[in-house]
Design a protein around this motif. Structure first.
Motif: not given
Length: 136
Positions: A88-104, A106-117
C-alpha cells in the motif's frame, strides 16, 4: 520430532533479520511518500492551476491514508498484513498519480514522470524481494 537442518535454521534467521529491515524501510517509505505526495502539490499549482483544488484534495487523502498505513506498520505483528501494508505504501501514490494522469491528457501527461519516480523509489527504498516487485 525432526530437527531442522542448519540450512533451514540459517534461512529462518535471515528472514527474521530481513523482516526487521523491511519494517524500518516500509515505515521510512511511508513517511517519505506522505511528504512528497503533499509537497508535489506545488507542481500542480504551476502546471495545472485549474485542477489544483481537486488534485490537492486527492493528495491530502492519499497522505492521510499513508499515515494510516504507517500506523498499521507500527502496530501489526501479522506478517501477511504487514506485507499487504508494504504494498500500500507504493500503491496509494501510484493510484493517485494514475488518476491525475487520466485527468491531464493520458499518456502525454507530464505526471507520467511522477509515476516512474514512485516505481523507482519503491524499488530502492522498500527492499522488496523479487516477487513483491513483480506484484507491484
Amino acid at each position: 520430532m525432526i530437527s531442522k537442518s542448519k540450512k533451514e535454521q540459517q534461512w529462518e534467521q535471515f528472514e527474521e533479520s530481513e523482516s526487521i529491515h523491511r519494517r524500518q524501510s516500509y515505515k521510512r517509505a511511508a513517511v517519505l511518500a506522505t511528504v512528497f505526495i503533499i509537497a508535489a502539490a506545488s507542481l500542480d499549482w504551476v502546471v495545472f492551476r485549474e485542477m489544483f483544488k481537486a488534485f490537492f484534495g486527492a493528495r491530502l487523502v492519499t497522505g492521510a491514508l499513508l499515515l494510516l498505513v504507517l500506523f498499521g506498520l507500527t502496530v501489526t505483528t501479522n506478517r501477511t498484513l504487514f506485507r499487504i501494508m508494504g504494498h500500500c505504501v507504493a500503491l496509494l501514490p501510484m493510484l493517485v498519480i494514475d488518476w491525475m494522469i487520466y485527468h491531464t491528457g493520458g499518456g502525454s501527461s507530464p505526471y507520467y514522470g511522477g509515476l516512474c519516480t514512485v516505481l523507482v523509489g519503491a524499488t530502492l527504498i522498500l527492499r522488496w524481494p523479487t516477487t513483491d516487485s513483480i506484484i507491484n
